[in-house]
Design an enzyme around this catalytic site. Structure first.
Site, PDB file in Angstrom:
ATOM      1  N   PRO A 185      57.888 109.975 -17.529  1.00  0.00           N
ATOM      2  CA  PRO A 185      57.783 110.848 -18.692  1.00  0.00           C
ATOM      3  C   PRO A 185      56.369 111.311 -19.011  1.00  0.00           C
ATOM      4  O   PRO A 185      55.409 110.570 -18.864  1.00  0.00           O
ATOM      5  CB  PRO A 185      58.340 109.994 -19.837  1.00  0.00           C
ATOM      6  CG  PRO A 185      58.368 108.607 -19.346  1.00  0.00           C
ATOM      7  CD  PRO A 185      58.419 108.660 -17.855  1.00  0.00           C
ATOM      8  N   ASN A 186      56.320 112.550 -19.428  1.00  0.00           N
ATOM      9  CA  ASN A 186      55.117 113.238 -19.912  1.00  0.00           C
ATOM     10  C   ASN A 186      54.131 113.619 -18.821  1.00  0.00           C
ATOM     11  O   ASN A 186      53.151 114.304 -19.103  1.00  0.00           O
ATOM     12  CB  ASN A 186      54.409 112.420 -21.013  1.00  0.00           C
ATOM     13  CG  ASN A 186      55.290 112.247 -22.225  1.00  0.00           C
ATOM     14  OD1 ASN A 186      55.886 113.208 -22.700  1.00  0.00           O
ATOM     15  ND2 ASN A 186      55.410 111.023 -22.706  1.00  0.00           N
ATOM     16  N   ARG A 232      47.816 117.453 -21.701  1.00  0.00           N
ATOM     17  CA  ARG A 232      48.063 116.243 -22.499  1.00  0.00           C
ATOM     18  C   ARG A 232      46.834 115.340 -22.475  1.00  0.00           C
ATOM     19  O   ARG A 232      46.439 114.853 -21.425  1.00  0.00           O
ATOM     20  CB  ARG A 232      49.255 115.485 -21.918  1.00  0.00           C
ATOM     21  CG  ARG A 232      49.514 114.179 -22.607  1.00  0.00           C
ATOM     22  CD  ARG A 232      50.642 113.412 -21.931  1.00  0.00           C
ATOM     23  NE  ARG A 232      50.745 112.092 -22.527  1.00  0.00           N
ATOM     24  CZ  ARG A 232      50.889 110.976 -21.834  1.00  0.00           C
ATOM     25  NH1 ARG A 232      50.988 111.014 -20.528  1.00  0.00           N
ATOM     26  NH2 ARG A 232      50.967 109.825 -22.444  1.00  0.00           N
ATOM     27  N   TYR A 256      43.452 111.760 -19.458  1.00  0.00           N
ATOM     28  CA  TYR A 256      44.136 112.027 -18.196  1.00  0.00           C
ATOM     29  C   TYR A 256      43.492 113.126 -17.362  1.00  0.00           C
ATOM     30  O   TYR A 256      43.939 113.384 -16.247  1.00  0.00           O
ATOM     31  CB  TYR A 256      45.597 112.387 -18.466  1.00  0.00           C
ATOM     32  CG  TYR A 256      46.345 111.269 -19.140  1.00  0.00           C
ATOM     33  CD1 TYR A 256      46.713 110.127 -18.427  1.00  0.00           C
ATOM     34  CD2 TYR A 256      46.669 111.325 -20.489  1.00  0.00           C
ATOM     35  CE1 TYR A 256      47.390 109.084 -19.048  1.00  0.00           C
ATOM     36  CE2 TYR A 256      47.342 110.292 -21.114  1.00  0.00           C
ATOM     37  CZ  TYR A 256      47.699 109.180 -20.386  1.00  0.00           C
ATOM     38  OH  TYR A 256      48.366 108.145 -20.997  1.00  0.00           O
ATOM     39  N   ASN A 289      54.874 106.397 -10.564  1.00  0.00           N
ATOM     40  CA  ASN A 289      54.142 106.314 -11.818  1.00  0.00           C
ATOM     41  C   ASN A 289      55.175 106.287 -12.937  1.00  0.00           C
ATOM     42  O   ASN A 289      55.689 107.319 -13.330  1.00  0.00           O
ATOM     43  CB  ASN A 289      53.193 107.497 -11.990  1.00  0.00           C
ATOM     44  CG  ASN A 289      52.325 107.356 -13.224  1.00  0.00           C
ATOM     45  OD1 ASN A 289      52.655 106.633 -14.159  1.00  0.00           O
ATOM     46  ND2 ASN A 289      51.213 108.073 -13.242  1.00  0.00           N
ATOM     47  N   ALA A 344      55.001 105.813 -19.511  1.00  0.00           N
ATOM     48  CA  ALA A 344      55.297 104.977 -20.680  1.00  0.00           C
ATOM     49  C   ALA A 344      56.369 103.928 -20.396  1.00  0.00           C
ATOM     50  O   ALA A 344      56.379 102.863 -21.011  1.00  0.00           O
ATOM     51  CB  ALA A 344      55.727 105.848 -21.855  1.00  0.00           C
ATOM     52  N   GLU A 376      53.424 100.853  -7.516  1.00  0.00           N
ATOM     53  CA  GLU A 376      53.205 101.343  -8.876  1.00  0.00           C
ATOM     54  C   GLU A 376      51.838 102.023  -8.926  1.00  0.00           C
ATOM     55  O   GLU A 376      50.849 101.479  -8.434  1.00  0.00           O
ATOM     56  CB  GLU A 376      53.245 100.165  -9.855  1.00  0.00           C
ATOM     57  CG  GLU A 376      53.027 100.556 -11.292  1.00  0.00           C
ATOM     58  CD  GLU A 376      53.002  99.358 -12.230  1.00  0.00           C
ATOM     59  OE1 GLU A 376      52.651  99.575 -13.407  1.00  0.00           O
ATOM     60  OE2 GLU A 376      53.302  98.220 -11.810  1.00  0.00           O
ATOM     61  N   HIS A 404      49.049 104.514 -11.396  1.00  0.00           N
ATOM     62  CA  HIS A 404      48.668 105.053 -12.702  1.00  0.00           C
ATOM     63  C   HIS A 404      47.338 105.776 -12.566  1.00  0.00           C
ATOM     64  O   HIS A 404      46.446 105.330 -11.835  1.00  0.00           O
ATOM     65  CB  HIS A 404      48.522 103.935 -13.736  1.00  0.00           C
ATOM     66  CG  HIS A 404      49.796 103.234 -14.019  1.00  0.00           C
ATOM     67  ND1 HIS A 404      50.757 103.744 -14.854  1.00  0.00           N
ATOM     68  CD2 HIS A 404      50.284 102.057 -13.545  1.00  0.00           C
ATOM     69  CE1 HIS A 404      51.782 102.916 -14.898  1.00  0.00           C
ATOM     70  NE2 HIS A 404      51.519 101.887 -14.102  1.00  0.00           N
ATOM     71  N   ARG A 450      43.185  99.691 -21.383  1.00  0.00           N
ATOM     72  CA  ARG A 450      43.476 100.580 -22.511  1.00  0.00           C
ATOM     73  C   ARG A 450      44.019  99.788 -23.696  1.00  0.00           C
ATOM     74  O   ARG A 450      43.729  98.608 -23.828  1.00  0.00           O
ATOM     75  CB  ARG A 450      44.434 101.679 -22.052  1.00  0.00           C
ATOM     76  CG  ARG A 450      43.747 102.618 -21.041  1.00  0.00           C
ATOM     77  CD  ARG A 450      44.560 103.805 -20.661  1.00  0.00           C
ATOM     78  NE  ARG A 450      44.972 104.557 -21.852  1.00  0.00           N
ATOM     79  CZ  ARG A 450      45.945 105.452 -21.813  1.00  0.00           C
ATOM     80  NH1 ARG A 450      46.599 105.693 -20.690  1.00  0.00           N
ATOM     81  NH2 ARG A 450      46.283 106.099 -22.921  1.00  0.00           N
TER      82      ARG A 450
END
Length: 167
Positions: free
Chosen positions: A9-10, A17, A22, A95, A98, A119, A121, A128
């Protein structure tokens, strides 16, 4: 060797964004850069084969690395995509965005398949906000690449190819 690059998502909003977090690279630009990297990797693998190097495992010696990209904002669609991936792909670069921090459904989908998942990111989620530090996916993935922007995806390609090749 066919690899699925799956984005959650996103990530369709990359470039607009939260650019301070990012960056300004769009998802399309990221995918083009990673695809170009896979093409260069394929060329290097072919050159090694021409030089008589020992063949790798996987789909055959020094096989071409083909990437297929997909993004969805919907958890169920991502679960279905992961479950069905082993029919067409040798591995997944994922990825979860969220979903990283809470989706047991996606974690279980990864655990249920027989192909490796890396995985990935763009940011270092461990550095973070505290709620982002935990990944429910980490223990069922074959590896993690994070915190290097688009380079995290390239690192994930290398890691996944090495795992499939048996290195």
């Amino acid at each position: 060797m066919k690899l699925l690059v799956l984005n959650g998502p996103n990530l369709n909003l990359l470039g607009t964004r939260e650019p301070k977090i990012y960056g300004t690279m769009t998802l399309d630009a990221l995918q083009r850069e990673v695809a170009e990297y896979a093409l260069e990797l394929s060329e290097r693998r072919a050159a090694r084969a021409d030089e008589g190097a020992e063949p790798d495992k996987g789909d055959g010696p020094f096989c071409q690395v083909e990437l297929f990209f997909y993004q969805s904002n919907h958890e169920g669609i991502l679960v279905d995509t992961i479950q069905n991936a082993q029919r067409n792909y040798q591995g997944i670069i994922y990825n979860p965005a969220a979903h990283t921090h809470y989706s047991i459904a996606l974690r279980d989908a990864i655990a249920a398949i027989s192909i490796p998942v890396i995985e990935v990111h763009l940011t270092d989620i461990t550095a973070r906000e505290p709620f982002r530090a935990t990944s429910v996916m980490a223990d069922v993935c074959a590896g993690r690449c994070l915190g290097k922007g688009v380079e995290s995806y390239k690192e994930a390609v290398d890691l996944l190819v090495g795992i499939i090749d048996g290195r």
